[in-house]
Design a protein around this motif. Structure first.
Motif: not given
Length: 634
Positions: A588, A590, A595, A609, A612, A622, A624
């Motif tokens: 994830g 960010a 963010n 993220a 996800s 993924s 964010s």
């Protein structure tokens, strides 16, 4: 206002008036003569009358001319006298004024100069206008009394007020005079500002001298050239236990008798006093032993003027009993110190500015394995290890300038290199400025300190690193991540966070055991470390979660870095024993400030993220999303 002209000469006829009067008389006589002629008086009578009238006119004309000449002469004398007065007044070094009807009718140049007014301006003023407000009632009262006959002379010391508003100290002396039936006040004005300042300065100086005499540590007696006491302080009375009234009488003899009675050798004391009074130019300093056990320091000096005139003698007495006792104590302590230095377990030495040894103890000589003769030729810097010599010279130079320093150096001893902690202190002696140095052997302590330092560094390293992967731990992350965000905020650059989590890690533990799981964690940690830059913060966040902080990295670049990690991990199965364990991870991403602006916000965004990515099937990256409304930095 114009200056008044001289008054007319007394008892002299006014010229034009007298001429008019005589013309009237002549006209009357002529009219009489004409009438007589009309009355048919004989020609002889008319001629006789004419002759008589002519003679009377001639005589009266001569009288009138004489009177006019006398009047002109008196006026010339008066004008000359007035000009002489004004000339002398204007040359005067004191101000001179005449006051008439409350106004100045005359002022000389010095008066105008004192107050800063022109002569014309002074004519428009009166005494109260040139007096400071606080003194005006006094000036008004004195002028009233003078004009009223209550006093004959006016004498005042007041504050004058100049044109520019500044004050001046003045002294006024005045008296009344009558002129042309008018009373006038003539006054002399003295500017005494300089004298006042000198008097104040002298009073201040006398106060200082008196204060210095009273606060002096000495008992002081001042005797003039005739042997009279002219000054003394309380300490003198107290030191000799004298009656104040005896000293205040100013007679030297009774005071001297009481002093002589207290000294152990009165004959020698008195002989010295007589000698000094006879030899007026000599100074003298002696120690006096008193019968009560006290010891005094006596100093005497003549008082002479700049031209050498002898005005008397000053006597200073100081109780030095405690100082003499202290000196004896110092001598005793010095002897004790010498014995103590000889028995010291530490090395001890004294050296001069060149480093040459002046004194040393037996401990230093034995450490170096040298004789006393060799020590006298040795230098402090020659026994310091070559690697510490420059630093030691710098420290010693600082001691000679600043007074004290501490230094740790290696000493080239007879049996090898030893570490010493040396304290050096500057001291002034009859041999000049020297340095005293005392050194303690700290070789064993240094070894212990090095070992302790190594252990502390090890503990420090362990406290911020994960013991399994060697990566930084969460504690270090929390400390450093906050600093990176502060720097990014100040410089305006992004910071990205990659959070990675191993996929199905529980299956690895279940299928291959926890040792295999540990190996997978180590391999993943090593992979992240290889892909990290020097400025990145790579840490094990917890369990199978890893975090990579990327300063100055945008979201796009961070996603690219995360993809590189994902592909590298998936392409290289972990070898554990005979097993080849295929491992993947989800990531994830960010970014600050999009963010979040705090470490907690960014980690939470990266974690979301990551979740996800897990939800989307794992083994993927993924990002964010930016919050609605423009992002956290909006």
């Amino acid at each position: 206002m114009a200056e008044p002209g001289p008054p007319p000469a007394p008892n002299q006829p006014d010229g034009p008036t007298e001429v008019a009067r005589l013309n009237k008389i002549i006209q009357a006589l002529m009219d009489r003569a004409e009438r007589n002629t009309s009355a048919h008086v004989s020609d002889f009578t008319a001629f006789q009358t004419t002759i008589m009238l002519t003679e009377r006119v001639r005589r009266r004309t001569e009288q009138l001319e004489a009177a006019l000449r006398d009047n002109e002469k008196a006026n010339r004398i008066l004008r000359a006298s007035e000009e002489k007065f004004h000339g002398l007044a204007n040359q005067s070094l004191t101000g001179i004024v005449i006051v008439e009807d409350g106004k100045f009718s005359y002022s000389n140049g010095k008066f105008n100069e004192i107050f800063g007014y022109s002569a014309e301006e002074v004519r428009q003023l009166g005494p109260l206008d040139l007096t400071i407000e606080s003194d005006r009632p006094l000036v008004a009262e004195r002028f009233r009394k003078l004009l009223g006959g209550e006093m004959n002379q006016l004498t005042l010391t007041i504050g004058g007020l100049r044109k520019n508003g500044t004050e001046v100290d003045i002294e006024v002396h005045g008296s009344l005079m009558a002129s042309g039936g008018t009373l006038q006040t003539i006054a002399v004005i003295l500017d005494i500002s300089g004298r006042r300042q000198a008097e104040q300065a002298l009073a201040f100086k006398n106060t200082i001298l008196a204060t210095q005499q009273e606060v002096s540590q000495d008992a002081i007696l001042v005797v003039d050239a005739q042997g009279k006491i002219i000054s003394y302080n309380r300490r003198f009375i107290n030191l000799w236990a004298l009656a104040p009234d005896v000293v205040a009488a100013g007679v030297d003899e009774p005071v001297l008798q009481q002093v002589v009675a207290q000294v152990q050798d009165p004959e020698a004391f008195l002989a010295r006093v007589v000698y000094l009074y006879e030899h007026v130019t000599e100074e003298s300093r002696e120690e006096l032993a008193l019968k009560d056990g006290r010891i005094l320091d006596r100093y005497s000096a003549p008082m002479t003027g700049a031209d050498g005139t002898y005005y008397g003698r000053v006597w200073h007495f100081r109780d030095i009993t405690e100082r003499k006792q202290a000196e004896k104590q110092i001598r005793d302590e010095r002897a004790f110190s010498n014995k103590l230095i000889a028995s010291l377990p530490d090395i001890f030495c004294v050296f001069d500015s060149t480093g040459r040894f002046i004194h040393w103890n037996i401990r230093l000589r034995r450490l170096l394995g040298r004789s006393n003769a060799e020590m006298s030729q040795a230098n402090i810097f020659s026994i310091v290890h070559e690697g510490d010599r420059a630093r030691a010279k710098e420290k010693i130079q600082a001691v000679f300038q600043q007074g004290e320093a501490a230094i740790e150096v290696r000493v080239s001893a007879l049996r090898g290199i030893r570490d010493y902690a040396v304290t050096a202190t500057r001291t002034e002696t009859s041999q000049g400025v020297l340095v005293i140095a005392i050194g303690s052997d700290i070789t064993e302590r240094k070894h212990a300190e090095l070992e302790l330092q190594r252990l502390q560094e090890q503990l420090r390293d362990q406290s911020v690193h994960d013991s399994l992967t060697g990566l930084y731990n969460r504690r270090y992350l929390e400390e450093m991540f906050a600093r990176e965000l502060i720097l990014a905020e100040r410089q305006g650059h992004p910071v990205s966070v990659i959070m990675g989590d191993l996929d199905h890690f529980k299956r690895v533990n279940d299928a291959h055991g926890h040792l295999a799981g540990d190996e997978v964690l180590r391999v993943f940690g090593a992979l992240m470390k290889r892909h990290a830059r020097g400025s990145d913060i790579c840490c094990r966040y917890g369990g199978e979660e890893f975090l990579l902080v990327l300063p100055g990295t945008s979201t796009e670049n961070a996603v690219e870095r995360a993809e590189q990690l994902r592909l590298a991990l998936a392409a290289a199965p972990v070898t554990f024993g005979a097993a080849q364990i295929a491992v993947t991870a989800s990531f994830g991403v960010a970014t600050f400030p999009r963010n979040g602006r705090t470490s907690d916000d960014l980690i939470a965004a990266a974690d979301a993220a990551l979740y996800s990515a897990k939800s989307a099937g794992r083994n993927r990256v993924s990002v964010s999303p930016a919050p609605a409304g423009g992002g956290a930095g909006a």
